[in-house]
Design a protein around this motif. Structure first.
Motif, PDB file in Angstrom:
ATOM      1  N   MET A 101     -23.588  20.045  -0.326  1.00  0.00           N
ATOM      2  CA  MET A 101     -23.084  19.197   0.745  1.00  0.00           C
ATOM      3  C   MET A 101     -22.944  17.777   0.212  1.00  0.00           C
ATOM      4  O   MET A 101     -23.859  17.260  -0.424  1.00  0.00           O
ATOM      5  CB  MET A 101     -24.020  19.250   1.942  1.00  0.00           C
ATOM      6  CG  MET A 101     -24.070  20.642   2.563  1.00  0.00           C
ATOM      7  SD  MET A 101     -25.426  20.870   3.689  1.00  0.00           S
ATOM      8  CE  MET A 101     -26.782  20.991   2.550  1.00  0.00           C
ATOM      9  N   VAL A 102     -21.792  17.176   0.488  1.00  0.00           N
ATOM     10  CA  VAL A 102     -21.507  15.829   0.012  1.00  0.00           C
ATOM     11  C   VAL A 102     -21.162  14.961   1.212  1.00  0.00           C
ATOM     12  O   VAL A 102     -20.252  15.290   1.981  1.00  0.00           O
ATOM     13  CB  VAL A 102     -20.323  15.825  -0.986  1.00  0.00           C
ATOM     14  CG1 VAL A 102     -20.059  14.416  -1.492  1.00  0.00           C
ATOM     15  CG2 VAL A 102     -20.565  16.788  -2.137  1.00  0.00           C
ATOM     16  N   ALA A 103     -21.901  13.868   1.351  1.00  0.00           N
ATOM     17  CA  ALA A 103     -21.617  12.890   2.402  1.00  0.00           C
ATOM     18  C   ALA A 103     -21.134  11.614   1.716  1.00  0.00           C
ATOM     19  O   ALA A 103     -21.921  10.872   1.142  1.00  0.00           O
ATOM     20  CB  ALA A 103     -22.867  12.614   3.233  1.00  0.00           C
ATOM     21  N   LEU A 123     -14.071  16.162  -7.360  1.00  0.00           N
ATOM     22  CA  LEU A 123     -13.723  17.016  -6.230  1.00  0.00           C
ATOM     23  C   LEU A 123     -13.672  16.208  -4.927  1.00  0.00           C
ATOM     24  O   LEU A 123     -12.760  16.383  -4.111  1.00  0.00           O
ATOM     25  CB  LEU A 123     -14.729  18.166  -6.090  1.00  0.00           C
ATOM     26  CG  LEU A 123     -14.457  19.147  -4.948  1.00  0.00           C
ATOM     27  CD1 LEU A 123     -13.114  19.833  -5.134  1.00  0.00           C
ATOM     28  CD2 LEU A 123     -15.577  20.167  -4.861  1.00  0.00           C
ATOM     29  N   THR A 124     -14.630  15.317  -4.744  1.00  0.00           N
ATOM     30  CA  THR A 124     -14.665  14.501  -3.532  1.00  0.00           C
ATOM     31  C   THR A 124     -13.457  13.580  -3.470  1.00  0.00           C
ATOM     32  O   THR A 124     -12.859  13.396  -2.400  1.00  0.00           O
ATOM     33  CB  THR A 124     -15.976  13.690  -3.458  1.00  0.00           C
ATOM     34  OG1 THR A 124     -17.077  14.599  -3.514  1.00  0.00           O
ATOM     35  CG2 THR A 124     -16.052  12.883  -2.173  1.00  0.00           C
ATOM     36  N   LEU A 155     -22.041   8.462  -2.908  1.00  0.00           N
ATOM     37  CA  LEU A 155     -22.014   9.844  -2.444  1.00  0.00           C
ATOM     38  C   LEU A 155     -23.454  10.325  -2.360  1.00  0.00           C
ATOM     39  O   LEU A 155     -24.232  10.119  -3.295  1.00  0.00           O
ATOM     40  CB  LEU A 155     -21.261  10.742  -3.425  1.00  0.00           C
ATOM     41  CG  LEU A 155     -19.796  10.433  -3.716  1.00  0.00           C
ATOM     42  CD1 LEU A 155     -19.258  11.393  -4.771  1.00  0.00           C
ATOM     43  CD2 LEU A 155     -18.963  10.512  -2.460  1.00  0.00           C
ATOM     44  N   LEU A 156     -23.789  10.950  -1.250  1.00  0.00           N
ATOM     45  CA  LEU A 156     -25.090  11.608  -1.097  1.00  0.00           C
ATOM     46  C   LEU A 156     -24.821  13.093  -1.237  1.00  0.00           C
ATOM     47  O   LEU A 156     -23.986  13.656  -0.518  1.00  0.00           O
ATOM     48  CB  LEU A 156     -25.707  11.310   0.269  1.00  0.00           C
ATOM     49  CG  LEU A 156     -26.970  12.105   0.620  1.00  0.00           C
ATOM     50  CD1 LEU A 156     -28.103  11.757  -0.340  1.00  0.00           C
ATOM     51  CD2 LEU A 156     -27.375  11.850   2.056  1.00  0.00           C
ATOM     52  N   LEU A 174     -12.202  11.365   4.839  1.00  0.00           N
ATOM     53  CA  LEU A 174     -13.162  12.424   4.579  1.00  0.00           C
ATOM     54  C   LEU A 174     -14.550  11.931   4.984  1.00  0.00           C
ATOM     55  O   LEU A 174     -14.973  10.855   4.571  1.00  0.00           O
ATOM     56  CB  LEU A 174     -13.162  12.791   3.092  1.00  0.00           C
ATOM     57  CG  LEU A 174     -14.125  13.886   2.657  1.00  0.00           C
ATOM     58  CD1 LEU A 174     -13.686  15.235   3.235  1.00  0.00           C
ATOM     59  CD2 LEU A 174     -14.196  13.957   1.146  1.00  0.00           C
ATOM     60  N   THR A 175     -15.229  12.695   5.821  1.00  0.00           N
ATOM     61  CA  THR A 175     -16.572  12.292   6.250  1.00  0.00           C
ATOM     62  C   THR A 175     -17.662  13.226   5.733  1.00  0.00           C
ATOM     63  O   THR A 175     -18.827  12.837   5.670  1.00  0.00           O
ATOM     64  CB  THR A 175     -16.677  12.229   7.786  1.00  0.00           C
ATOM     65  OG1 THR A 175     -16.331  13.502   8.333  1.00  0.00           O
ATOM     66  CG2 THR A 175     -15.754  11.163   8.351  1.00  0.00           C
TER      67      THR A 175
END
Length: 119
Positions: free
Chosen positions: A100-102, A70-71, A108-109, A87-88
């Motif tokens: 939430m994805v960082a 997805l990211t 990826l966090l 993307l941030t």
């Protein structure tokens, strides 16, 4: 709670990759987990390999596989819309969960939380 470690996280500084101290990673995860409603934190590669997770093994595997895809798609969309943009942050919210994805260049966090928790 499961904890899976497959590689050491690192920070890329130009041409040199510098390992991030594991204690810093643990401290960051502990700080994030202390927020109300947080159910789990996961660090994984862009490809979905789990580095560390506080989710169960089954949840970690499922989240890693789906969120990496997805990211990547969200990142591609942002780049297609504006090739100078990246993307941030990615947030997915349902009635019962918020994910939430960082994203970073290599990692990826991911934070999974219940947005309805009140203290």
């Amino acid at each position: 709670m499961a904890s899976s470690v497959s590689t050491n996280p690192s920070t890329n500084t130009g041409n040199v990759t510098v390992p991030v101290a594991i204690s810093e990673v643990e401290e960051t995860i502990s700080r994030i987990r202390s927020h109300k409603g947080v159910e789990g934190v996961m660090i994984m590669t862009q490809e979905g390999a789990i580095i560390q997770s506080t989710l169960s093994e089954e949840q970690s595997i499922t989240h890693a596989a789906l969120l990496s895809q997805l990211t990547e798609k969200a990142s591609s969309l942002v780049n297609i819309l504006d090739e100078n943009d990246d993307l941030t942050f990615l947030r997915i919210r349902s009635k019962n969960r918020e994910i939430m994805v960082a994203p970073d260049k290599q990692f990826l966090l991911v934070v999974v939380q219940n947005p309805n928790v009140t203290e």
